[in-house]
Design a protein around this motif. Structure first.
Motif, PDB file in Angstrom:
ATOM      1  N   ARG A   1     -10.629 -21.572-101.597  1.00 32.81           N
ATOM      2  CA  ARG A   1     -10.598 -21.941-100.174  1.00 32.81           C
ATOM      3  C   ARG A   1     -11.928 -21.554 -99.555  1.00 32.81           C
ATOM      4  O   ARG A   1     -12.176 -20.385 -99.239  1.00 32.81           O
ATOM      5  CB  ARG A   1      -9.450 -21.255 -99.437  1.00 32.81           C
ATOM      6  CG  ARG A   1      -9.364 -21.702 -97.969  1.00 32.81           C
ATOM      7  CD  ARG A   1      -9.137 -23.210 -97.865  1.00 32.81           C
ATOM      8  NE  ARG A   1      -9.292 -23.701 -96.498  1.00 32.81           N
ATOM      9  CZ  ARG A   1      -8.510 -24.607 -95.934  1.00 32.81           C
ATOM     10  NH1 ARG A   1      -7.509 -25.120 -96.614  1.00 32.81           N
ATOM     11  NH2 ARG A   1      -8.737 -25.007 -94.716  1.00 32.81           N
TER      12      ARG A   1
ATOM     13  N   THR B   1      -9.684 -20.536 -92.530  1.00 32.82           N
ATOM     14  CA  THR B   1      -8.229 -20.399 -92.411  1.00 32.82           C
ATOM     15  C   THR B   1      -7.953 -19.170 -91.564  1.00 32.82           C
ATOM     16  O   THR B   1      -8.754 -18.236 -91.508  1.00 32.82           O
ATOM     17  CB  THR B   1      -7.533 -20.204 -93.774  1.00 32.82           C
ATOM     18  OG1 THR B   1      -8.099 -19.061 -94.433  1.00 32.82           O
ATOM     19  CG2 THR B   1      -7.678 -21.432 -94.662  1.00 32.82           C
TER      20      THR B   1
ATOM     21  N   ASP C   1       2.878 -25.126 -90.775  1.00 34.38           N
ATOM     22  CA  ASP C   1       1.570 -25.138 -91.433  1.00 34.38           C
ATOM     23  C   ASP C   1       1.328 -26.542 -91.973  1.00 34.38           C
ATOM     24  O   ASP C   1       2.170 -27.103 -92.668  1.00 34.38           O
ATOM     25  CB  ASP C   1       1.561 -24.122 -92.581  1.00 34.38           C
ATOM     26  CG  ASP C   1       0.217 -24.063 -93.285  1.00 34.38           C
ATOM     27  OD1 ASP C   1      -0.812 -24.272 -92.624  1.00 34.38           O
ATOM     28  OD2 ASP C   1       0.201 -23.801 -94.509  1.00 34.38           O
TER      29      ASP C   1
ATOM     30  N   ASP D   1       3.559 -18.733 -89.523  1.00 35.69           N
ATOM     31  CA  ASP D   1       3.033 -20.044 -89.134  1.00 35.69           C
ATOM     32  C   ASP D   1       4.225 -20.988 -89.089  1.00 35.69           C
ATOM     33  O   ASP D   1       4.740 -21.402 -90.128  1.00 35.69           O
ATOM     34  CB  ASP D   1       1.992 -20.545 -90.139  1.00 35.69           C
ATOM     35  CG  ASP D   1       1.251 -21.772 -89.620  1.00 35.69           C
ATOM     36  OD1 ASP D   1       1.745 -22.402 -88.674  1.00 35.69           O
ATOM     37  OD2 ASP D   1       0.179 -22.096 -90.159  1.00 35.69           O
TER      38      ASP D   1
ATOM     39  N   HIS E   1      -9.011 -31.035 -95.310  1.00 29.85           N
ATOM     40  CA  HIS E   1     -10.207 -30.259 -94.995  1.00 29.85           C
ATOM     41  C   HIS E   1     -11.157 -30.174 -96.194  1.00 29.85           C
ATOM     42  O   HIS E   1     -11.439 -29.097 -96.701  1.00 29.85           O
ATOM     43  CB  HIS E   1      -9.816 -28.837 -94.553  1.00 29.85           C
ATOM     44  CG  HIS E   1      -8.880 -28.803 -93.386  1.00 29.85           C
ATOM     45  ND1 HIS E   1      -9.299 -28.942 -92.090  1.00 29.85           N
ATOM     46  CD2 HIS E   1      -7.534 -28.656 -93.332  1.00 29.85           C
ATOM     47  CE1 HIS E   1      -8.266 -28.882 -91.282  1.00 29.85           C
ATOM     48  NE2 HIS E   1      -7.171 -28.710 -92.007  1.00 29.85           N
TER      49      HIS E   1
ATOM     50  N   SER F   1      -7.938 -29.106-100.461  1.00 34.58           N
ATOM     51  CA  SER F   1      -7.258 -29.430 -99.214  1.00 34.58           C
ATOM     52  C   SER F   1      -7.269 -30.931 -98.986  1.00 34.58           C
ATOM     53  O   SER F   1      -8.302 -31.591 -99.140  1.00 34.58           O
ATOM     54  CB  SER F   1      -7.941 -28.722 -98.049  1.00 34.58           C
ATOM     55  OG  SER F   1      -7.383 -29.126 -96.823  1.00 34.58           O
TER      56      SER F   1
ATOM     57  N   ASP G   1      -2.066 -18.773 -91.757  1.00 39.38           N
ATOM     58  CA  ASP G   1      -2.088 -19.906 -92.685  1.00 39.38           C
ATOM     59  C   ASP G   1      -1.809 -19.465 -94.121  1.00 39.38           C
ATOM     60  O   ASP G   1      -1.343 -20.261 -94.934  1.00 39.38           O
ATOM     61  CB  ASP G   1      -3.459 -20.593 -92.676  1.00 39.38           C
ATOM     62  CG  ASP G   1      -3.792 -21.256 -91.359  1.00 39.38           C
ATOM     63  OD1 ASP G   1      -2.896 -21.871 -90.760  1.00 39.38           O
ATOM     64  OD2 ASP G   1      -4.959 -21.173 -90.929  1.00 39.38           O
ATOM     65  N   THR G   2      -2.144 -18.218 -94.443  1.00 38.59           N
ATOM     66  CA  THR G   2      -2.216 -17.818 -95.847  1.00 38.59           C
ATOM     67  C   THR G   2      -1.240 -16.725 -96.277  1.00 38.59           C
ATOM     68  O   THR G   2      -0.960 -16.600 -97.465  1.00 38.59           O
ATOM     69  CB  THR G   2      -3.643 -17.328 -96.175  1.00 38.59           C
ATOM     70  OG1 THR G   2      -3.962 -16.181 -95.365  1.00 38.59           O
ATOM     71  CG2 THR G   2      -4.670 -18.425 -95.920  1.00 38.59           C
TER      72      THR G   2
ATOM     73  N   SER H   1      -1.278 -27.929 -96.703  1.00 35.33           N
ATOM     74  CA  SER H   1      -0.616 -26.691 -96.251  1.00 35.33           C
ATOM     75  C   SER H   1      -0.609 -25.602 -97.318  1.00 35.33           C
ATOM     76  O   SER H   1      -1.411 -25.580 -98.247  1.00 35.33           O
ATOM     77  CB  SER H   1       0.814 -27.008 -95.774  1.00 35.33           C
ATOM     78  OG  SER H   1       1.670 -27.340 -96.862  1.00 35.33           O
ATOM     79  N   SER H   2       0.335 -24.660 -97.191  1.00 29.92           N
ATOM     80  CA  SER H   2       0.414 -23.528 -98.125  1.00 29.92           C
ATOM     81  C   SER H   2       0.974 -23.933 -99.482  1.00 29.92           C
ATOM     82  O   SER H   2       1.076 -23.099-100.388  1.00 29.92           O
ATOM     83  CB  SER H   2       1.287 -22.419 -97.527  1.00 29.92           C
ATOM     84  OG  SER H   2       2.578 -22.918 -97.230  1.00 29.92           O
TER      85      SER H   2
END
Length: 261
Positions: free
Chosen positions: A207, A211, A91, A88, A168, A165, A215-216, A190-191
């Motif tokens: 989470r 995603t 991110d 990513d 989100h 988040s 993303d992860t 982000s991460s």
């Protein structure tokens, strides 16, 4: 090439991508488009993508790359992969646009569904995380140090620190945290959410929103190799490139001694 040499070069590539992103960030004027899923993409995403893909092609020409910005690889091709790079380039694009600094460059090497090497770099914060399965997880903010969770602590001293988040929030998250009598939400973008758990600066990261695998993968690796537990809601392992869809199932990252349901 030795894994340690690959990791050193990977850190360099990650930092180069972050430096390019910061050119756009400091300028303050970045062209932004909206993708089909209504998520934003900027000039910075694309510039970082090209730096990473070109760098990985030189570093490991025989290992394929799956990047958010070049994800139109067919399942028939992907399912043949045993080992591949999962990328990513930027991110936390929303955090980049909001200019709060909580965006990262994420690169993970996935082997048989599990990330075994990774870098996570937050260029605006000058924070670099990296990990490999042989040596564990590390962090640098000017000075390098290993990160490993303390397994002698059975419960938080005060409130349970729950990573949420920043961009989100969800009703599912609000319901999940009700099981903890004393808790506080630590909003993060982000991460870096994975990294907070890896460092012991937070206790759990549920989470419960959508995603994608890119993303992860890198954050997953950092947390896992620091001693955290990363599982889907049914307790099974979160794996990568196991099906045609690249959308992750919901998951939880936690200190191994934290109980949740």
């Amino acid at each position: 090439m030795l894994m340690s040499n690959i990791l050193n070069e990977l850190i360099t590539i990650t930092r180069q991508a972050g430096d390019k992103i910061m050119e756009f960030y400091r300028r303050g004027e970045t062209q932004t488009w909206t993708k089909k899923d209504d998520s934003p993409i900027t000039e910075a995403d694309l510039a970082a993508h090209h730096i990473i893909v070109d760098g990985l092609a030189q570093l490991t020409p025989d290992i394929p790359v799956l990047s958010e910005e070049s994800a139109n690889i067919t399942w028939d091709e992907r399912k043949q992969w045993q080992r591949y790079w999962l990328v990513d380039p930027l991110d936390g694009t929303k955090e980049f646009i909001k200019r709060n600094g909580e965006f990262t460059v994420n690169i993970a090497l996935v082997d048989n569904g599990t990330p075994i090497m990774a870098t996570v770099y937050a260029p605006a914060l000058d924070q670099m995380f990296w990990a490999d399965k042989e040596n564990g997880s590390f962090f640098s903010e000017g000075q390098q140090a290993p990160i490993k969770l303390d397994l002698t602590v059975t419960q938080p001293e005060t409130k349970l620190r729950v990573v949420g988040s920043r961009s989100h929030p969800s009703a599912e998250m609000a319901t999940f945290v009700e099981q903890f009598e004393l808790h506080e939400i630590v909003p993060t973008g982000s991460s870096l959410k994975f990294c907070l758990v890896a460092q012991g600066r937070a206790d759990i990261y549920p989470r419960l929103g959508p995603t994608m695998e890119w993303d992860t993968g890198a954050g997953h690796c950092i947390a896992l190799l620091a001693g955290a537990v990363v599982t889907k809601l049914d307790g099974s392992e979160l794996l990568y490139n196991q099906r045609e869809s690249l959308l992750n199932e919901f998951f939880v990252v936690s200190h191994p001694l934290i109980e949740w349901n």
